[in-house]
Design a protein around this motif. Structure first.
Motif, PDB file in Angstrom:
ATOM      1  N   GLY A  43       0.687  -0.959  -0.375  1.00  0.00           N
ATOM      2  CA  GLY A  43       0.297   0.008   0.049  1.00  0.00           C
ATOM      3  C   GLY A  43       0.452   1.525  -0.132  1.00  0.00           C
ATOM      4  N   TYR A  44       2.220   1.556   0.690  1.00  0.00           N
ATOM      5  CA  TYR A  44       3.326   2.263   0.607  1.00  0.00           C
ATOM      6  C   TYR A  44       3.853   2.495  -0.348  1.00  0.00           C
ATOM      7  N   ILE A  45       3.778   1.612  -1.122  1.00  0.00           N
ATOM      8  CA  ILE A  45       4.406   1.871  -3.009  1.00  0.00           C
ATOM      9  C   ILE A  45       3.539   1.787  -3.139  1.00  0.00           C
ATOM     10  N   SER A  46       2.656   1.403  -3.789  1.00  0.00           N
ATOM     11  CA  SER A  46       1.402   1.778  -4.185  1.00  0.00           C
ATOM     12  C   SER A  46       1.229   3.446  -4.475  1.00  0.00           C
ATOM     13  N   VAL A  47       1.055   4.371  -3.120  1.00  0.00           N
ATOM     14  CA  VAL A  47       0.567   5.419  -2.996  1.00  0.00           C
ATOM     15  C   VAL A  47       1.605   6.024  -3.434  1.00  0.00           C
ATOM     16  N   ARG A  48       2.991   5.833  -3.126  1.00  0.00           N
ATOM     17  CA  ARG A  48       4.414   6.377  -3.734  1.00  0.00           C
ATOM     18  C   ARG A  48       4.733   6.317  -5.260  1.00  0.00           C
ATOM     19  N   GLU A  49       3.689   5.462  -5.939  1.00  0.00           N
ATOM     20  CA  GLU A  49       3.092   5.302  -7.024  1.00  0.00           C
ATOM     21  C   GLU A  49       2.887   6.738  -7.554  1.00  0.00           C
ATOM     22  N   ALA A  50       1.273   6.504  -6.859  1.00  0.00           N
ATOM     23  CA  ALA A  50       0.346   7.399  -7.590  1.00  0.00           C
ATOM     24  C   ALA A  50       1.351   8.796  -7.349  1.00  0.00           C
ATOM     25  N   LEU A  51       1.766   9.063  -5.808  1.00  0.00           N
ATOM     26  CA  LEU A  51       2.130  10.506  -6.352  1.00  0.00           C
ATOM     27  C   LEU A  51       3.271  11.271  -7.005  1.00  0.00           C
ATOM     28  N   ASN A  52       3.787   9.735  -7.671  1.00  0.00           N
ATOM     29  CA  ASN A  52       4.731  10.264  -8.942  1.00  0.00           C
ATOM     30  C   ASN A  52       4.619   9.869  -9.901  1.00  0.00           C
ATOM     31  N   ASN A  53       2.331   9.989  -9.909  1.00  0.00           N
ATOM     32  CA  ASN A  53       1.940   9.853 -11.136  1.00  0.00           C
ATOM     33  C   ASN A  53       1.308  10.992 -11.779  1.00  0.00           C
ATOM     34  N   LYS A  54       1.858  12.332 -12.153  1.00  0.00           N
ATOM     35  CA  LYS A  54       1.437  13.356 -12.052  1.00  0.00           C
ATOM     36  C   LYS A  54       0.549  13.506 -13.343  1.00  0.00           C
ATOM     37  N   ASP A  55       1.175  12.943 -14.520  1.00  0.00           N
ATOM     38  CA  ASP A  55       0.513  12.712 -15.430  1.00  0.00           C
ATOM     39  C   ASP A  55      -1.454  12.229 -15.644  1.00  0.00           C
ATOM     40  N   GLY A  56      -1.145  11.619 -14.799  1.00  0.00           N
ATOM     41  CA  GLY A  56      -2.187  10.379 -14.283  1.00  0.00           C
ATOM     42  C   GLY A  56      -2.807  11.398 -13.101  1.00  0.00           C
ATOM     43  N   ASP A  57      -2.687  12.644 -12.734  1.00  0.00           N
ATOM     44  CA  ASP A  57      -3.665  13.074 -12.134  1.00  0.00           C
ATOM     45  C   ASP A  57      -3.493  12.357 -10.552  1.00  0.00           C
ATOM     46  N   TYR A  58      -2.808  12.179 -10.575  1.00  0.00           N
ATOM     47  CA  TYR A  58      -1.782  11.036  -9.348  1.00  0.00           C
ATOM     48  C   TYR A  58      -3.304   9.929  -8.603  1.00  0.00           C
ATOM     49  N   SER A  59      -3.781   9.535  -9.879  1.00  0.00           N
ATOM     50  CA  SER A  59      -4.680   8.702  -9.087  1.00  0.00           C
ATOM     51  C   SER A  59      -3.297   7.445  -9.574  1.00  0.00           C
ATOM     52  N   TYR A  60      -4.216   6.204  -8.681  1.00  0.00           N
ATOM     53  CA  TYR A  60      -3.020   4.950  -8.386  1.00  0.00           C
ATOM     54  C   TYR A  60      -2.807   4.033 -10.249  1.00  0.00           C
ATOM     55  N   LYS A  61      -1.663   3.132  -9.412  1.00  0.00           N
ATOM     56  CA  LYS A  61      -1.928   2.632 -11.298  1.00  0.00           C
ATOM     57  C   LYS A  61      -2.340   1.266 -10.988  1.00  0.00           C
ATOM     58  N   LEU A  62      -3.446   1.138 -11.753  1.00  0.00           N
ATOM     59  CA  LEU A  62      -4.357  -0.081 -11.460  1.00  0.00           C
ATOM     60  C   LEU A  62      -3.830  -0.882 -11.923  1.00  0.00           C
ATOM     61  N   ARG A  63      -2.740  -0.998 -12.714  1.00  0.00           N
ATOM     62  CA  ARG A  63      -2.077  -2.494 -13.167  1.00  0.00           C
ATOM     63  C   ARG A  63      -0.752  -2.498 -12.502  1.00  0.00           C
ATOM     64  N   SER A  64      -0.983  -1.942 -11.888  1.00  0.00           N
ATOM     65  CA  SER A  64       1.374  -2.081 -10.420  1.00  0.00           C
ATOM     66  C   SER A  64       0.769  -3.172 -10.007  1.00  0.00           C
ATOM     67  N   PRO A  65       1.760  -3.825 -10.312  1.00  0.00           N
ATOM     68  CA  PRO A  65       1.611  -5.301  -9.080  1.00  0.00           C
ATOM     69  C   PRO A  65       1.753  -4.798  -6.994  1.00  0.00           C
ATOM     70  N   PHE A  66       1.949  -4.005  -6.911  1.00  0.00           N
ATOM     71  CA  PHE A  66       1.481  -3.420  -5.937  1.00  0.00           C
ATOM     72  C   PHE A  66       0.752  -2.764  -5.432  1.00  0.00           C
ATOM     73  N   TYR A  67      -0.368  -1.957  -6.289  1.00  0.00           N
ATOM     74  CA  TYR A  67      -1.549  -2.453  -6.018  1.00  0.00           C
ATOM     75  C   TYR A  67      -2.680  -3.425  -5.736  1.00  0.00           C
TER      76      TYR A  67
END
Length: 106
Positions: free
Chosen positions: A51-75
């Motif tokens: 969950g922590y890594i997934s949130v970090r990925e979302a925070l770095n996803n500026k192009d996607g409006d900071y949304s979760y990367k739904l295909r991420s293995p961490f998510y």
């Protein structure tokens, strides 16, 4: 989770008649119950970590409006570890109840 491990530890370390009788009959079941409880704690940590890594990925996803990367293995792993934790705790409780009620009814 910790409570189950604590009950098993108390039975293993106690010198009371009840504990020694339970261990003579149900030692393997208690080891399995305690192991599943410890495994569920590990799954809880992994769920938190993913969950922590997934949130970090979302925070770095500026192009996607900071949304979760739904295909991420961490998510995806957060859900797996959540359900794995629930199954491990459920089985651990069932084994512990079987052990205690088996001894109490004998």
């Amino acid at each position: 989770m910790l409570g189950i491990a604590a009950v098993c530890y108390a039975i293993f370390t106690s010198i009371s008649d009840f504990s020694t009788e339970v261990l003579s009959t149900y030692k393997n079941a208690l080891v399995k119950s305690a192991s599943l409880a410890v495994l569920s704690i590990f799954f809880d940590y992994l769920q938190f970590l993913c969950g922590y890594i997934s949130v970090r990925e979302a925070l770095n996803n500026k192009d996607g409006d900071y949304s979760y990367k739904l295909r991420s293995p961490f998510y995806k792993s957060r859900f797996f570890f959540f359900y794995a934790k629930q199954v491990a705790v459920f089985l651990s409780v069932l084994i512990l109840l079987y052990t205690l009620f088996g001894k109490l009814s004998a």
